[in-house]
Design a protein around this motif. Structure first.
Motif, PDB file in Angstrom:
ATOM      1  N   VAL A  88      -5.669   3.589   1.612  1.00 30.89           N
ATOM      2  CA  VAL A  88      -4.831   4.003   0.487  1.00 30.89           C
ATOM      3  C   VAL A  88      -5.609   3.938  -0.829  1.00 30.89           C
ATOM      4  CG1 VAL A  88      -2.875   3.245  -0.930  1.00 30.89           C
ATOM      5  CG2 VAL A  88      -2.590   3.527   1.524  1.00 30.89           C
ATOM      6  N   ILE A  89      -6.524   3.001  -0.955  1.00 31.73           N
ATOM      7  CA  ILE A  89      -7.239   2.820  -2.218  1.00 31.73           C
ATOM      8  C   ILE A  89      -7.954   4.104  -2.630  1.00 31.73           C
ATOM      9  CG2 ILE A  89      -9.144   1.605  -3.345  1.00 31.73           C
ATOM     10  CD1 ILE A  89      -8.368  -0.839  -1.583  1.00 31.73           C
ATOM     11  N   ASP A  90      -8.691   4.707  -1.710  1.00 37.46           N
ATOM     12  CA  ASP A  90      -9.358   5.986  -1.991  1.00 37.46           C
ATOM     13  C   ASP A  90      -9.738   6.656  -0.686  1.00 37.46           C
ATOM     14  OD1 ASP A  90     -10.663   8.165  -2.995  1.00 37.46           O
ATOM     15  OD2 ASP A  90     -11.740   7.044  -4.534  1.00 37.46           O
ATOM     16  N   PRO A  91      -8.848   7.470  -0.136  1.00 35.49           N
ATOM     17  CA  PRO A  91      -9.109   8.065   1.184  1.00 35.49           C
ATOM     18  C   PRO A  91     -10.217   9.109   1.184  1.00 35.49           C
ATOM     19  CG  PRO A  91      -7.063   8.908   0.250  1.00 35.49           C
ATOM     20  CD  PRO A  91      -7.532   7.822  -0.660  1.00 35.49           C
ATOM     21  N   HIS A  92     -10.623   9.588   0.004  1.00 38.24           N
ATOM     22  CA  HIS A  92     -11.648  10.622  -0.063  1.00 38.24           C
ATOM     23  C   HIS A  92     -13.048  10.068  -0.281  1.00 38.24           C
ATOM     24  CE1 HIS A  92      -8.507  13.487   0.141  1.00 38.24           C
ATOM     25  NE2 HIS A  92      -8.079  13.353  -1.092  1.00 38.24           N
ATOM     26  N   ARG A  93     -13.187   8.748  -0.316  1.00 34.02           N
ATOM     27  CA  ARG A  93     -14.496   8.128  -0.485  1.00 34.02           C
ATOM     28  C   ARG A  93     -14.796   7.189   0.687  1.00 34.02           C
ATOM     29  NH1 ARG A  93     -16.904   8.561  -5.436  1.00 34.02           N
ATOM     30  NH2 ARG A  93     -15.632   9.496  -7.096  1.00 34.02           N
ATOM     31  N   GLN A  94     -16.076   7.026   0.973  1.00 34.06           N
ATOM     32  CA  GLN A  94     -16.535   6.144   2.038  1.00 34.06           C
ATOM     33  C   GLN A  94     -15.796   6.430   3.345  1.00 34.06           C
ATOM     34  OE1 GLN A  94     -16.189   2.091   0.635  1.00 34.06           O
ATOM     35  NE2 GLN A  94     -17.820   2.351  -0.877  1.00 34.06           N
ATOM     36  N   ARG A  95     -15.756   7.707   3.682  1.00 39.99           N
ATOM     37  CA  ARG A  95     -14.996   8.121   4.857  1.00 39.99           C
ATOM     38  C   ARG A  95     -15.505   7.446   6.126  1.00 39.99           C
ATOM     39  NH1 ARG A  95     -11.549  11.736   6.898  1.00 39.99           N
ATOM     40  NH2 ARG A  95     -11.989  12.667   8.938  1.00 39.99           N
ATOM     41  N   ALA A 115       0.822  -1.218   0.000  1.00 37.44           N
ATOM     42  CA  ALA A 115       0.000   0.000   0.000  1.00 37.44           C
ATOM     43  C   ALA A 115       0.851   1.261   0.000  1.00 37.44           C
ATOM     44  CB  ALA A 115      -0.937   0.000   1.209  1.00 37.44           C
ATOM     45  N   THR A 116       1.996   1.217   0.649  1.00 34.68           N
ATOM     46  CA  THR A 116       2.873   2.389   0.659  1.00 34.68           C
ATOM     47  C   THR A 116       3.350   2.724  -0.748  1.00 34.68           C
ATOM     48  OG1 THR A 116       3.603   1.853   2.902  1.00 34.68           O
ATOM     49  CG2 THR A 116       4.975   3.370   1.640  1.00 34.68           C
ATOM     50  N   SER A 117       3.767   1.708  -1.496  1.00 39.20           N
ATOM     51  CA  SER A 117       4.191   1.957  -2.880  1.00 39.20           C
ATOM     52  C   SER A 117       3.011   2.320  -3.766  1.00 39.20           C
ATOM     53  CB  SER A 117       4.909   0.719  -3.441  1.00 39.20           C
ATOM     54  OG  SER A 117       6.221   0.634  -2.922  1.00 39.20           O
ATOM     55  N   VAL A 118       1.830   1.763  -3.481  1.00 43.21           N
ATOM     56  CA  VAL A 118       0.630   2.142  -4.237  1.00 43.21           C
ATOM     57  C   VAL A 118       0.362   3.625  -4.054  1.00 43.21           C
ATOM     58  CG1 VAL A 118      -1.878   1.882  -4.373  1.00 43.21           C
ATOM     59  CG2 VAL A 118      -0.421  -0.143  -4.229  1.00 43.21           C
ATOM     60  N   TYR A 119       0.442   4.090  -2.809  1.00 43.62           N
ATOM     61  CA  TYR A 119       0.211   5.514  -2.557  1.00 43.62           C
ATOM     62  C   TYR A 119       1.243   6.367  -3.274  1.00 43.62           C
ATOM     63  CZ  TYR A 119      -0.312  10.001  -0.312  1.00 43.62           C
ATOM     64  OH  TYR A 119      -0.488  11.354  -0.109  1.00 43.62           O
ATOM     65  N   ASN A 120       2.510   6.003  -3.154  1.00 45.47           N
ATOM     66  CA  ASN A 120       3.565   6.824  -3.750  1.00 45.47           C
ATOM     67  C   ASN A 120       3.492   6.834  -5.265  1.00 45.47           C
ATOM     68  OD1 ASN A 120       4.849   7.740  -1.361  1.00 45.47           O
ATOM     69  ND2 ASN A 120       5.835   5.757  -1.111  1.00 45.47           N
ATOM     70  N   SER A 121       3.210   5.693  -5.859  1.00 42.53           N
ATOM     71  CA  SER A 121       3.102   5.660  -7.325  1.00 42.53           C
ATOM     72  C   SER A 121       1.873   6.420  -7.788  1.00 42.53           C
ATOM     73  CB  SER A 121       3.057   4.219  -7.829  1.00 42.53           C
ATOM     74  OG  SER A 121       1.811   3.616  -7.536  1.00 42.53           O
ATOM     75  N   GLY A 122       0.752   6.241  -7.088  1.00 43.04           N
ATOM     76  CA  GLY A 122      -0.464   7.003  -7.387  1.00 43.04           C
ATOM     77  C   GLY A 122      -1.213   6.554  -8.625  1.00 43.04           C
ATOM     78  N   THR A 123      -0.849   5.433  -9.216  1.00 48.66           N
ATOM     79  CA  THR A 123      -1.479   5.039 -10.478  1.00 48.66           C
ATOM     80  C   THR A 123      -2.823   4.349 -10.221  1.00 48.66           C
ATOM     81  OG1 THR A 123      -0.341   2.901 -10.450  1.00 48.66           O
ATOM     82  CG2 THR A 123       0.758   4.720 -11.578  1.00 48.66           C
ATOM     83  N   PRO A 124      -3.828   4.611 -11.047  1.00 46.57           N
ATOM     84  CA  PRO A 124      -5.136   3.958 -10.890  1.00 46.57           C
ATOM     85  C   PRO A 124      -5.055   2.441 -10.978  1.00 46.57           C
ATOM     86  CG  PRO A 124      -5.296   5.838 -12.375  1.00 46.57           C
ATOM     87  CD  PRO A 124      -3.841   5.621 -12.120  1.00 46.57           C
ATOM     88  N   SER A 142       6.611   8.353  -9.414  1.00 47.52           N
ATOM     89  CA  SER A 142       6.094   8.640  -8.070  1.00 47.52           C
ATOM     90  C   SER A 142       5.256   9.911  -8.147  1.00 47.52           C
ATOM     91  CB  SER A 142       7.244   8.813  -7.072  1.00 47.52           C
ATOM     92  OG  SER A 142       6.743   9.083  -5.780  1.00 47.52           O
ATOM     93  N   LEU A 143       3.964   9.739  -8.402  1.00 48.97           N
ATOM     94  CA  LEU A 143       3.098  10.897  -8.597  1.00 48.97           C
ATOM     95  C   LEU A 143       2.940  11.703  -7.310  1.00 48.97           C
ATOM     96  CD1 LEU A 143       0.349   9.352 -10.897  1.00 48.97           C
ATOM     97  CD2 LEU A 143       2.373  10.685 -11.535  1.00 48.97           C
TER      98      LEU A 143
END
Length: 924
Positions: A535-542, A498-507, A676-677
């Motif tokens: 990490v998947i989508d922190p702005h949804r389903q808060r 998840a850490t690399s998923v966040y850093n890469s930022g790719t869908p 790394s977006l």
């Protein structure tokens, strides 16, 4: 005569090194804190680095400095902390230090270290060493000389790197010398370096002519050509010529590299020496340490001193103070390589027999003598690794386990030891080493668990070195493959991924994280589950994510590094920033107790970001500095770049826009930020704020606009980080005349988000909308942005809204209403030392009819360092020097030294004046 090596006095007339000597003079002068206190000499073998170290020692003595020296030894490179022990030996045992620091030093270097059951963590050792140096420096300024750094053990390099970064405020300077290809990462880029390059042809000619038998004619030309400006070659080649050898490849083969030619020159002296002399020299070379007592025990049938006499007469060695000193490290290499394996093996076996009472050194000599796999020797090395680990020497443990694995006959145990070596290398903070070791495990075993754990370590190593795509290919594959058979490992792997998923930022990788996460049962690891889902989508389903966070916090172990790290990240990404600061701070405490340097960089970086967002900018700067140095040492490029970007952002917000821009640009030079977006958008934000402060609003807008796509419906470049820059984007747009374009971005993002937002995100969106709105809507959005008390957790962002609203109210001729907002903004900006906004707000207050201009906070030219202020504040509370020393892990003498410097800075004469002086000189 110009001498090469530390065993001969340096000639004050060193030829061709004016620039290098000048830089060393500056270093010696910096002992009073007036400049950089660390200098690294780099150059090829034989360049004369050791001569310069000798010269520095003599100059230091003449200036009243006390030299402390260490010289790296290949023979001790596998012995944890042997180098730093050699350096500190004249200062030990440190009787004046507090008891806990003496205990740490004794456990690391004393004879009783093996009897302690508790692990000595790296931080305690480093603090103890720092205190010992600081204490000695209060009596006499110190000159630390470290030669042949490339052959120091990794544990000593770690300690020296820690020490080098904390010399500020201490009368201590450090000079290091290393081969060009051997400068450790701790010193490679971040301290001043002087390259000791080839001598000019003129200087080379002078040095050649100064030899006892200077060559003439064509021979002189040949030697100048072959030496290529290398001082050692210029000294040795005339000797070869005098013996009928020119060193120019008489066998007709291809020319060897210069270093190999020099080593061959040294070996060429050996055939003419008596057999006992060659045997004794080989023992010296194999031993590495040069302790005469070791050699006497290893060669009981040989009179070592007499045998070495011919070698001493020809200048290969020198015996003094119980040590056999080689003229140059290349002598050791030449002697060792000139011997056959059978001869080398016999030397190592003799040394192993002589070192029966030193199991660690004995194990390494037995390993060097091994002719193949050997279970007993492998076990001895594994035991040595455990002792090293207990002392906090994870690098030494990794080296021993790696060698032990190579000697282990059983493939499964070999694989397990390699895995343990990779884990030790991770704790030592060497991701590239982790990747190299872990990549060999899969070839040795079919055990799915071991293979998966090795892949997990390999993925971690790739992730911290900016290779997110490769890391995720490995980690997501492991998680999917083990989802059914080993779900706990799979979920832990997803947490790492998840850490690399966040850093890469790719869908794509976010979708894969979601898909594989759906294969797993939610039970078993609530912390990893909360982090991977957030990490998947922190702005949804808060609401759902906060529920997962609540469950994970309830189940969290206060001492679980994995739980704390995952939940520190989860609270940060969900804008529970105050809780993130607390959890990440707790995580750092656990890391320091465990001596786990390898995970320190990423956690410190996360803490720095949380502190920055929560308005603790000074603490954020300190954490970013620590993250940078730790990451640089570890090779964790992701954190190295990220900490530089945060530092640049802080510089910009505090008004140093030129340095901020330079730092941000230099940090990413040669780096493809598309990998790394998260770093890409943070880098753009740093450049945008630097341009905004500089008054270049058009460039500021373009930089901030680049954090969103140029699509018909713009989207965040990074799904999480970009949206927090909407307020700054809008502020730049207003001044750059780009309202319509910015409004398109804000409306697109607003439309894509769910109504259930964090208070922080809601405030950011309202501020952006207010700045871009028509008059009738602006006030509603400003008030909405300021309405929720929870936004107090992000003081700088709230202060910006107060300022924007105050300016808007004043333009509406509502100055009385504007003043409270402007006053609140000014108070925050002054506390943060955000000078551009402080000045702007003060001007607005004057325009709004404030009685007087509110002065901005400035610092005296003789400002206190962070440590000096900490000491001063404790002294102002009435604590004694001994009390302060115990609290700050210093010696009482060091505290007294700092107070001696603090009083004149504050213009006072006694401790009783400290409280008033500190109130008149508030911290940033």
């Amino acid at each position: 005569m110009v001498h090469i090596g530390p065993d001969y006095p340096a000639d004050p007339g060193i030829l061709g090194r004016t620039a290098e000597l000048s830089r060393i003079e500056v270093l010696l002068g910096a002992v009073d804190g007036t400049g950089p206190q660390v200098l690294v000499l780099v150059g090829e073998p034989g360049a004369g680095k050791s001569t310069l170290v000798d010269w520095t020692a003599e100059q230091g003595r003449a200036r009243g400095l006390r030299p402390l020296r260490v010289r790296g030894s290949e023979g001790e490179a596998g012995l944890g902390l042997s180098g730093v022990h050699q350096l500190l030996h004249p200062l030990l045992p440190g009787d004046t230090l507090p008891a806990h620091q003496r205990e740490a030093l004794d456990r690391a270097f004393g004879m009783t270290s093996a009897h302690h059951e508790a692990t000595l963590d790296q931080m305690s050792l480093c603090i103890g060493v720092l205190a010992l140096i600081g204490d000695a420096a209060t009596r006499q300024p110190l000159l630390l000389l470290v030669d042949d750094v490339q052959w120091l053990d990794l544990g000593s390099v770690d300690v020296l790197g820690f020490l080098a970064r904390r010399l500020e405020g201490k009368p201590v300077v450090m000079l290091l010398a290393a081969r060009e290809e051997g400068v450790p990462a701790r010193f490679d880029r971040d301290f001043p370096q002087v390259t000791v390059g080839p001598l000019s042809r003129a200087a080379a000619g002078l040095l050649l002519d100064a030899q006892p038998n200077p060559p003439r004619g064509r021979a002189r030309t040949q030697i100048l050509q072959q030496a290529a400006g290398n001082p050692l070659a210029l000294i040795e080649l005339p000797r070869a010529l005098a013996r009928g050898r020119t060193g120019t490849g008489q066998d007709g083969g291809a020319a060897l590299p210069l270093t190999a030619r020099l080593e061959n020159l040294f070996a060429a002296d050996l055939p003419g020496l008596p057999e006992p002399t060659r045997q004794a020299l080989l023992l010296v070379a194999a031993a590495g340490t040069g302790q005469l007592a070791d050699l006497l025990r290893a060669a009981a049938s040989l009179d070592v001193v007499e045998a070495l006499d011919p070698a001493e007469r020809v200048g290969l060695v020198r015996i003094e103070d119980g040590q056999v000193l080689l003229r140059h490290p290349l002598v050791r290499s030449a002697v060792y390589q000139a011997a056959s394996f059978a001869e080398r093996r016999q030397a190592h076996l003799a040394l192993a027999a002589a070192l029966a009472g030193e199991p660690d050194r004995r194990a390494w000599h037995l390993a060097a003598a091994a002719t193949g796999q050997d279970a007993d020797v492998a076990d001895a090395l594994a035991e040595s690794a455990e002792r090293a680990r207990a002392r906090g020497g994870y690098a030494a443990a990794a080296a021993a386990l790696e060698r032990a694995a190579g000697l282990t006959p059983a493939p499964h145990l070999r694989a397990r030891r390699l895995l343990m070596a990779a884990q030790a290398a991770m704790f030592a903070g060497h991701p590239q080493w982790v990747g190299e070791i872990s990549g060999r495990v899969g070839d040795l075993t079919e055990d799915s668990r071991l293979r998966a754990e090795a892949s997990l370590l390999g993925g971690w190593a790739l992730g911290v070195t900016l290779r997110h795509e490769e890391a995720l290919a490995l980690l997501l594959g492991v998680a999917e493959a083990t989802a059914a058979s080993v779900p706990d490992l799979a979920l832990g792997t997803l947490g790492t991924a998840a850490t690399s998923v966040y850093n890469s930022g790719t869908p794509f990788h976010r979708a894969e994280l979601r898909r594989i996460g759906a294969l797993l049962d939610d039970a078993g690891n609530p912390a990893a589950l909360a982090w991977s889902q957030a990490v998947i989508d922190p702005h949804r389903q808060r609401a759902r994510l906060l529920g997962l966070l609540k469950d994970a916090l309830a189940a969290m172990s206060q001492d679980s590094l994995a739980d704390l790290t995952a939940l520190g990240g989860t609270t940060w990404i969900l804008d529970e920033t105050e809780q993130a600061v607390r959890i990440l701070g707790r995580t750092m405490d656990v890391i320091r107790r465990a001596g786990s340097a390898g995970t320190n960089a990423t956690v410190t970086q996360a803490l720095a970001l949380a502190l920055f967002e929560s308005g603790s900018w000074t603490a954020a700067q300190d954490a970013a500095d620590e993250a940078f140095w730790t990451a640089t040492e570890a090779g964790a490029d992701n954190v190295t770049l990220g900490s530089c970007v945060l530092q640049a952002t802080l510089r910009a917000l505090r008004g140093d826009h030129a340095t901020a821009r330079t730092q941000a640009l230099e940090a990413v030079r040669g780096v493809d930020l598309r990998r790394s977006l998260s770093l890409q958008v943070r880098h753009r934000h740093a450049l945008g704020m630097a341009a905004f402060v500089a008054g270049d609003h058009a460039d500021a807008y373009e930089q901030l606009r680049a954090t969103f796509t140029r699509d018909f419906r713009p989207a965040p470049v990074h799904y999480h980080a970009s949206v927090y820059y909407l307020g700054d984007l809008a502020a730049a747009a207003v001044r750059a005349g780009r309202r319509e374009d910015a409004r398109t971005v804000v409306e697109a993002v607003e439309h894509s988000l769910e109504p259930d937002r964090s208070p922080r995100l809601a405030a950011v969106l309202h501020r952006a909308a207010a700045l871009l709105s028509d008059t009738e809507d602006a006030e509603r959005h400003f008030r909405a942005a300021l309405a929720d008390p929870a936004t107090d957790c992000w003081p700088f962002e709230k202060a910006l809204t107060h300022l924007d609203f105050g300016e808007w109210l004043r333009r509406q001729r509502r100055s009385a209403e504007a003043r409270p907002h402007l006053g609140a903004a000014l108070e925050c900006f002054q506390r943060l030392d955000a000078r551009p906004w402080t000045d702007r707000t003060a001007a607005e207050l004057r325009a709004a009819g404030a009685p007087t201009a509110v002065p901005t906070t400035t610092r005296a030219a003789g400002e206190l360092t962070a440590q000096e202020r900490q000491i001063a504040e404790l002294a102002a509370q009435g604590l004694t020097n001994r009390d302060i020393a115990a609290r700050l892990y210093l010696s009482p003498r060091t505290v007294g030294y700092h107070l001696h410097k603090i009083f004149p800075k504050l213009g006072i004469r006694s401790r009783a004046q400290l409280r008033d002086a500190l109130e008149q000189n508030p911290p940033q």
